[in-house]
Design a protein around this motif. Structure first.
Motif, PDB file in Angstrom:
ATOM      1  N   GLY A  97       0.821  -1.149  -0.015  1.00  0.00           N
ATOM      2  CA  GLY A  97       0.122   0.015   0.028  1.00  0.00           C
ATOM      3  C   GLY A  97       0.944   1.307  -0.204  1.00  0.00           C
ATOM      4  O   GLY A  97       0.593   2.278  -0.810  1.00  0.00           O
ATOM      5  N   PHE A  98       1.677   1.319   0.758  1.00  0.00           N
ATOM      6  CA  PHE A  98       2.641   2.576   1.026  1.00  0.00           C
ATOM      7  C   PHE A  98       3.484   2.743  -0.256  1.00  0.00           C
ATOM      8  O   PHE A  98       3.617   3.845  -0.563  1.00  0.00           O
ATOM      9  N   GLY A  99       3.903   1.527  -0.708  1.00  0.00           N
ATOM     10  CA  GLY A  99       4.896   1.614  -1.908  1.00  0.00           C
ATOM     11  C   GLY A  99       4.057   1.812  -3.285  1.00  0.00           C
ATOM     12  O   GLY A  99       4.739   2.306  -4.040  1.00  0.00           O
ATOM     13  N   ALA A 105      -6.225   7.227  -0.205  1.00  0.00           N
ATOM     14  CA  ALA A 105      -7.281   6.314  -0.442  1.00  0.00           C
ATOM     15  C   ALA A 105      -6.792   5.210  -1.357  1.00  0.00           C
ATOM     16  O   ALA A 105      -7.359   3.825  -0.992  1.00  0.00           O
ATOM     17  N   ARG A 106      -5.914   5.394  -2.057  1.00  0.00           N
ATOM     18  CA  ARG A 106      -5.333   4.360  -2.990  1.00  0.00           C
ATOM     19  C   ARG A 106      -4.733   3.357  -2.001  1.00  0.00           C
ATOM     20  O   ARG A 106      -4.685   2.415  -2.234  1.00  0.00           O
ATOM     21  N   LYS A 107      -3.721   3.936  -1.291  1.00  0.00           N
ATOM     22  CA  LYS A 107      -3.021   3.197  -0.285  1.00  0.00           C
ATOM     23  C   LYS A 107      -3.879   2.208   0.575  1.00  0.00           C
ATOM     24  O   LYS A 107      -3.651   1.287   0.499  1.00  0.00           O
ATOM     25  N   GLU A 109      -6.698   1.357  -0.152  1.00  0.00           N
ATOM     26  CA  GLU A 109      -7.658   0.157  -1.084  1.00  0.00           C
ATOM     27  C   GLU A 109      -6.411  -1.018  -1.339  1.00  0.00           C
ATOM     28  O   GLU A 109      -6.980  -1.955  -1.336  1.00  0.00           O
ATOM     29  N   ILE A 110      -5.132  -0.692  -1.579  1.00  0.00           N
ATOM     30  CA  ILE A 110      -4.319  -1.583  -1.865  1.00  0.00           C
ATOM     31  C   ILE A 110      -4.018  -2.522  -0.713  1.00  0.00           C
ATOM     32  O   ILE A 110      -4.061  -3.878  -0.617  1.00  0.00           O
ATOM     33  N   MET A 111      -4.139  -1.877   0.504  1.00  0.00           N
ATOM     34  CA  MET A 111      -4.149  -2.589   1.727  1.00  0.00           C
ATOM     35  C   MET A 111      -5.199  -3.791   1.935  1.00  0.00           C
ATOM     36  O   MET A 111      -4.842  -4.627   2.479  1.00  0.00           O
ATOM     37  N   ARG A 112      -6.220  -3.226   1.582  1.00  0.00           N
ATOM     38  CA  ARG A 112      -7.391  -4.187   1.670  1.00  0.00           C
ATOM     39  C   ARG A 112      -7.384  -5.512   0.773  1.00  0.00           C
ATOM     40  O   ARG A 112      -7.745  -6.523   0.894  1.00  0.00           O
ATOM     41  N   ASP A 113      -6.684  -5.197  -0.278  1.00  0.00           N
ATOM     42  CA  ASP A 113      -6.528  -6.168  -1.512  1.00  0.00           C
ATOM     43  C   ASP A 113      -5.867  -7.368  -1.081  1.00  0.00           C
ATOM     44  O   ASP A 113      -4.620  -7.210  -0.455  1.00  0.00           O
ATOM     45  N   SER A 114      -6.342  -8.649  -0.995  1.00  0.00           N
ATOM     46  CA  SER A 114      -5.607 -10.212  -0.416  1.00  0.00           C
ATOM     47  C   SER A 114      -4.317 -10.271  -1.240  1.00  0.00           C
ATOM     48  O   SER A 114      -3.696 -11.091  -0.887  1.00  0.00           O
ATOM     49  N   ARG A 115      -4.337  -9.581  -2.625  1.00  0.00           N
ATOM     50  CA  ARG A 115      -3.091 -10.133  -3.311  1.00  0.00           C
ATOM     51  C   ARG A 115      -1.812  -9.377  -2.725  1.00  0.00           C
ATOM     52  O   ARG A 115      -1.699  -8.178  -2.288  1.00  0.00           O
ATOM     53  N   VAL A 116      -0.705 -10.385  -2.974  1.00  0.00           N
ATOM     54  CA  VAL A 116       0.432  -9.763  -2.614  1.00  0.00           C
ATOM     55  C   VAL A 116       1.390  -9.069  -3.842  1.00  0.00           C
ATOM     56  O   VAL A 116       1.621  -9.765  -4.911  1.00  0.00           O
ATOM     57  N   GLY A 117       2.013  -7.869  -3.793  1.00  0.00           N
ATOM     58  CA  GLY A 117       2.648  -7.255  -4.662  1.00  0.00           C
ATOM     59  C   GLY A 117       4.020  -7.632  -4.470  1.00  0.00           C
ATOM     60  O   GLY A 117       4.471  -7.891  -3.487  1.00  0.00           O
ATOM     61  N   GLY A 120       5.339  -6.085  -1.228  1.00  0.00           N
ATOM     62  CA  GLY A 120       4.872  -7.171   0.016  1.00  0.00           C
ATOM     63  C   GLY A 120       6.105  -8.199  -0.155  1.00  0.00           C
ATOM     64  O   GLY A 120       6.457  -8.483   0.966  1.00  0.00           O
ATOM     65  N   VAL A 121       6.137  -8.610  -1.223  1.00  0.00           N
ATOM     66  CA  VAL A 121       7.137  -9.844  -1.184  1.00  0.00           C
ATOM     67  C   VAL A 121       8.669  -9.385  -0.810  1.00  0.00           C
ATOM     68  O   VAL A 121       9.330 -10.291  -0.042  1.00  0.00           O
ATOM     69  N   LEU A 122       9.153  -8.265  -1.343  1.00  0.00           N
ATOM     70  CA  LEU A 122      10.391  -8.073  -0.962  1.00  0.00           C
ATOM     71  C   LEU A 122      10.427  -7.470   0.676  1.00  0.00           C
ATOM     72  O   LEU A 122      11.366  -8.135   1.199  1.00  0.00           O
ATOM     73  N   ALA A 123       9.330  -7.090   1.230  1.00  0.00           N
ATOM     74  CA  ALA A 123       9.497  -6.819   2.575  1.00  0.00           C
ATOM     75  C   ALA A 123       9.461  -8.133   3.643  1.00  0.00           C
ATOM     76  O   ALA A 123      10.127  -8.215   4.506  1.00  0.00           O
ATOM     77  N   LEU A 124       8.692  -9.191   2.913  1.00  0.00           N
ATOM     78  CA  LEU A 124       8.594 -10.429   3.603  1.00  0.00           C
ATOM     79  C   LEU A 124      10.049 -11.238   3.640  1.00  0.00           C
ATOM     80  O   LEU A 124      10.481 -11.870   4.505  1.00  0.00           O
ATOM     81  N   ILE A 125      10.575 -11.075   2.223  1.00  0.00           N
ATOM     82  CA  ILE A 125      11.990 -11.593   2.179  1.00  0.00           C
ATOM     83  C   ILE A 125      13.122 -10.951   3.189  1.00  0.00           C
ATOM     84  O   ILE A 125      13.636 -11.877   3.530  1.00  0.00           O
ATOM     85  N   ALA A 126      13.094  -9.983   3.295  1.00  0.00           N
ATOM     86  CA  ALA A 126      14.190  -8.819   3.925  1.00  0.00           C
ATOM     87  C   ALA A 126      13.751  -9.111   5.411  1.00  0.00           C
ATOM     88  O   ALA A 126      14.785  -9.501   6.008  1.00  0.00           O
ATOM     89  N   SER A 127      12.579  -9.082   6.007  1.00  0.00           N
ATOM     90  CA  SER A 127      12.348  -9.487   7.151  1.00  0.00           C
ATOM     91  C   SER A 127      12.692 -10.838   7.665  1.00  0.00           C
ATOM     92  O   SER A 127      13.188 -11.029   8.706  1.00  0.00           O
TER      93      SER A 127
END
Length: 260
Positions: A97-99, A105-107, A109-117, A120-127
Motif C-alpha cells: 500500500g505505501f509503496g 485512499a489508494r494506499k 485500497e491496496i492494503m485491503r486487497d488480498s493479493r501480494v505485490g 510486499g514480497v520484498l518486505a517479507l524476504i527482507a524481514s
C-alpha cells in the motif's frame, strides 16, 4: 463465585481472547467473550508465549545437531504455523500500500486487497532473512539468546495496543476501531503495566537496553510513517509494527553479542 475467583476468571477469559486473536494456538471456547479492549493487557503475555515456543523449538533443533540456519528456518516455520502468519500478512499489505499507492485512499485500497505485490514480497524476504540470521546467531548464545527471543516477542506485541488506544484508526470502522472505542480507563493501565514488566525483564539481559531502544524505534517508526501516509493505524499497520519491532530487537541483541 467469590470476588477473587470472578476476577481471576475474567482475566483468564481476556488472556484466552488475546491468544485467539493473535495466534492459532488452542484457546478454548468462550461462551461470553469479553470486550476486545479488555484483552489488550494480555497481548504481551501472548507474545511471551509465542516467543517461548519459538525459543524452545530453536533450542531443541540446535541440540539435535542441526546447523544454526536450518534450525532457525525450521523453528521460524513452525512459529508461522502457530501464528498463521498474521503479522507477516500485515507487513506485506502495508509495504504494497505505501509503496504502490499515490494517495491515502489508494494506499488503503491496496492494503485491503488480498493479493501480494512486489513491495510486499520484498518486505517479507527482507524481514524473514533478517530474523533467520538473528535466530541462527542466537541459537548458540545459550540462555541469554533464548531469553532475548522470548522478550522480543513479548515487547513487540505489548506495545501494539498503545496505537489502538492513543492514535486514530485510519479507516474509522471495522473490528479494530470498535475495539479501540471500547477501551475503558482500565485498558491503558493494564497495557502500561504489562509493558513495564516485560521491559524490566529485558533490562536484566546484557544489552537489554539496546533491545528496548531498537524496539521503540521499530514500533514508533512504523506508526509515525502510518500516521503520515494514511492518517493512523490499521490492522495491517499493527502487524507490520510487530514484525519490524521484533526484527530490530533480535538484530540489536545479536549486535551486542558480537561487540561483547
Amino acid at each position: 463465585m467469590s470476588g477473587a475467583r470472578a476476577t481471576l476468571s475474567a482475566r483468564a477469559a481476556e488472556a484466552r481472547l488475546a491468544l485467539a486473536l493473535l495466534s492459532r494456538l488452542p484457546a478454548g471456547r468462550l461462551d461470553a467473550p469479553p470486550p476486545l479492549a479488555r484483552a489488550f493487557w494480555a497481548y504481551g503475555l501472548v507474545g511471551l508465549t509465542l516467543g517461548a515456543l519459538l525459543a524452545a523449538l530453536l533450542g531443541v533443533l540446535s541440540s539435535a545437531g542441526l546447523g544454526p540456519v536450518p534450525a532457525a528456518v525450521l523453528a521460524l516455520s513452525a512459529y508461522w504455523l502457530a501464528t498463521g502468519g498474521l503479522h507477516e500478512d500485515g507487513l506485506s499489505d502495508m509495504a504494497d500500500g505505501f509503496g504502490g499507492g499515490a494517495d491515502r485512499a489508494r494506499k488503503l485500497e491496496i492494503m485491503r486487497d488480498s493479493r501480494v505485490g512486489s513491495y510486499g514480497v520484498l518486505a517479507l524476504i527482507a524481514s524473514s532473512a533478517a530474523r533467520i540470521a538473528a535466530l541462527g546467531a542466537l541459537a548458540g548464545a545459550g540462555a541469554a539468546g533464548l531469553a532475548a527471543i522470548i522478550l522480543a516477542h513479548g515487547l513487540s506485541r505489548a506495545g501494539l495496543p498503545f496505537a489502538m488506544i492513543y492514535l486514530p484508526n485510519a479507516r474509522g470502522a471495522g473490528l479494530g476501531a470498535a475495539a479501540a472505542e471500547g477501551a475503558g480507563p482500565r485498558a491503558p493501565m493494564g497495557v502500561w503495566a504489562a509493558l513495564a514488566v516485560i521491559a524490566a525483564m529485558t533490562l536484566l539481559l546484557p544489552g537489554g537496553w539496546v533491545m528496548l531502544i531498537a524496539g521503540a524505534l521499530g514500533l514508533g517508526g512504523v506508526l509515525i510513517l502510518a500516521q503520515r501516509q494514511i492518517g493512523g493505524w490499521t490492522g495491517d499497520v499493527l502487524g507490520a509494527a510487530q514484525v519490524v519491532g521484533e526484527t530490530l530487537m533480535l538484530t540489536a541483541f545479536v549486535a551486542c553479542l558480537g561487540a561483547a
